[in-house]
Design a protein around this motif. Structure first.
Motif, PDB file in Angstrom:
ATOM      1  N   PRO A   1      19.518  46.600  64.189  1.00  0.00           N
ATOM      2  CA  PRO A   1      18.465  45.900  63.450  1.00  0.00           C
ATOM      3  C   PRO A   1      17.136  45.958  64.186  1.00  0.00           C
ATOM      4  O   PRO A   1      17.093  45.911  65.406  1.00  0.00           O
TER       5      PRO A   1
ATOM      6  N   PHE B   1      31.039  44.473  61.711  1.00  0.00           N
ATOM      7  CA  PHE B   1      29.750  44.057  61.160  1.00  0.00           C
ATOM      8  C   PHE B   1      28.587  44.805  61.812  1.00  0.00           C
ATOM      9  O   PHE B   1      27.459  44.714  61.342  1.00  0.00           O
TER      10      PHE B   1
ATOM     11  N   ARG C   1      24.941  41.768  67.409  1.00  0.00           N
ATOM     12  CA  ARG C   1      24.014  42.851  67.107  1.00  0.00           C
ATOM     13  C   ARG C   1      22.887  42.930  68.146  1.00  0.00           C
ATOM     14  O   ARG C   1      22.466  44.024  68.546  1.00  0.00           O
TER      15      ARG C   1
ATOM     16  N   LYS D   1      27.895  33.820  61.159  1.00  0.00           N
ATOM     17  CA  LYS D   1      26.668  34.603  61.021  1.00  0.00           C
ATOM     18  C   LYS D   1      25.864  34.597  62.319  1.00  0.00           C
ATOM     19  O   LYS D   1      25.269  35.616  62.702  1.00  0.00           O
TER      20      LYS D   1
ATOM     21  N   HIS E   1      24.996  37.910  64.517  1.00  0.00           N
ATOM     22  CA  HIS E   1      23.608  38.175  64.904  1.00  0.00           C
ATOM     23  C   HIS E   1      23.502  38.390  66.413  1.00  0.00           C
ATOM     24  O   HIS E   1      22.827  39.325  66.874  1.00  0.00           O
TER      25      HIS E   1
ATOM     26  N   ARG F   1      23.479  60.449  61.754  1.00  0.00           N
ATOM     27  CA  ARG F   1      23.324  60.491  60.300  1.00  0.00           C
ATOM     28  C   ARG F   1      23.493  61.899  59.736  1.00  0.00           C
ATOM     29  O   ARG F   1      23.612  62.080  58.531  1.00  0.00           O
TER      30      ARG F   1
ATOM     31  N   THR G   1      28.409  47.910  61.689  1.00  0.00           N
ATOM     32  CA  THR G   1      28.210  49.037  60.787  1.00  0.00           C
ATOM     33  C   THR G   1      27.693  48.603  59.429  1.00  0.00           C
ATOM     34  O   THR G   1      27.620  49.408  58.508  1.00  0.00           O
ATOM     35  N   GLY G   2      27.348  47.350  59.282  1.00  0.00           N
ATOM     36  CA  GLY G   2      26.932  46.825  57.989  1.00  0.00           C
ATOM     37  C   GLY G   2      28.104  46.131  57.322  1.00  0.00           C
ATOM     38  O   GLY G   2      28.925  45.497  57.986  1.00  0.00           O
ATOM     39  N   GLY G   3      28.225  46.263  56.031  1.00  0.00           N
ATOM     40  CA  GLY G   3      29.348  45.655  55.318  1.00  0.00           C
ATOM     41  C   GLY G   3      29.243  44.160  55.152  1.00  0.00           C
ATOM     42  O   GLY G   3      30.240  43.494  54.851  1.00  0.00           O
ATOM     43  N   ASP G   4      28.034  43.628  55.372  1.00  0.00           N
ATOM     44  CA  ASP G   4      27.856  42.185  55.200  1.00  0.00           C
ATOM     45  C   ASP G   4      28.011  41.805  53.728  1.00  0.00           C
ATOM     46  O   ASP G   4      27.424  42.431  52.854  1.00  0.00           O
ATOM     47  N   SER G   5      28.774  40.780  53.482  1.00  0.00           N
ATOM     48  CA  SER G   5      28.888  40.222  52.131  1.00  0.00           C
ATOM     49  C   SER G   5      29.423  38.812  52.262  1.00  0.00           C
ATOM     50  O   SER G   5      30.068  38.460  53.260  1.00  0.00           O
TER      51      SER G   5
ATOM     52  N   THR H   1      25.475  52.239  62.325  1.00  0.00           N
ATOM     53  CA  THR H   1      24.138  52.405  61.775  1.00  0.00           C
ATOM     54  C   THR H   1      23.119  51.997  62.826  1.00  0.00           C
ATOM     55  O   THR H   1      23.460  51.556  63.913  1.00  0.00           O
TER      56      THR H   1
END
Length: 247
Positions: free
Chosen positions: A6, A181, A213, A206, A210, A246, A183-187, A3
């Motif tokens: 940030p 991470f 990224r 975390k 960061h 996309r 690609t997102g998928g943070d939880s 993606t």
């Protein structure tokens, strides 16, 4: 699929530092050397071609050529590009290696006859080192749509840019574990599982994510800077690349 980086990534000092290296690592060197046998321009073009040959190979495949012919044509295309200084035709105002390559391969294929290729195959220009034997294991596009070779070229170009940007990060500690991470998928559950696996606190994890990224966004901008003619075009090219990804 990756993606967008940030928004807060490489701004300020890091971005300025990346741009300060722009003149010695980019397509601008090639454009500046056009019409002159400058060693720096030739070396810069060779480096770019070695990194970005695969989208050309896939473009030729999408034009309907079988794998072996596509390999031969890819090899010959880049050898000619380097040896005959075809990049001397680059338009300084357009400024994108991506656009130049796509136009150049169209011209090359239009000018090539089947008979001429058969004569040159196996003993042609052949002086450009490409790892063509890896094509079978490279990006997998099983449903080649030969009706849209330009679109497929752009998709493959975007994938190659991202791969080159990621390659610069592989020495980072725990890179393979942290890469998803990007690609997102943070939880909270994913943080808990990985922090336990790596033996670090969730807070430390975390911070590591960061930083990765930030490094990725910086690496992406530096990679794209290699393929455009001015720093002002970097952000525009990033937006275009992300739009291609996309779909």
């Amino acid at each position: 699929m990756l993606t967008a980086p940030p928004r807060a990534l490489p701004a300020g000092v890091e971005y300025a530092r990346a741009m300060s290296r722009f003149p010695t690592t980019s397509w601008s060197m090639v454009v500046a050397a056009r019409g002159h046998p400058a060693v720096g321009g030739r070396d810069a073009l060779t480096s770019l071609c070695q990194a970005y040959w695969y989208p050309i190979y896939e473009y030729i495949r999408h034009r309907g050529y079988p794998a072996q012919d596509a390999q031969d044509l890819t090899q010959e295309f880049f050898a000619r590009l380097i040896e005959k200084n075809f990049a001397g035709q680059a338009d300084r105002t357009r400024g994108r290696f991506r656009s130049f390559l796509l136009g150049a391969i169209k011209h090359f294929l239009a000018a090539e006859s089947r008979h001429a290729r058969a004569q040159k195959r196996g003993g042609g220009t052949g002086g450009f080192p490409l790892e063509l034997g890896t094509t079978a294991n490279h990006y997998s596009l099983p449903d080649r749509d030969t009706s849209r070779p330009d679109k497929n070229f752009e998709r493959q170009w975007a994938s190659t840019v991202l791969d080159c940007a990621l390659a610069n990060l592989r020495t980072i500690k725990h890179f393979e574990q942290l890469k998803p991470f990007l690609t997102g998928g943070d939880s909270e559950s994913s943080y808990a599982l990985l922090s336990a696996e790596l033996g670090m606190s969730e807070a430390a994890l975390k911070v590591a994510i960061h930083r990765l990224r930030r490094r990725f966004a910086q690496s992406l901008r530096e990679e794209i800077a290699r393929t455009v003619a001015s720093p002002a075009q970097v952000e525009e090219e990033i937006r275009y690349l992300l739009a291609v990804i996309r779909g």
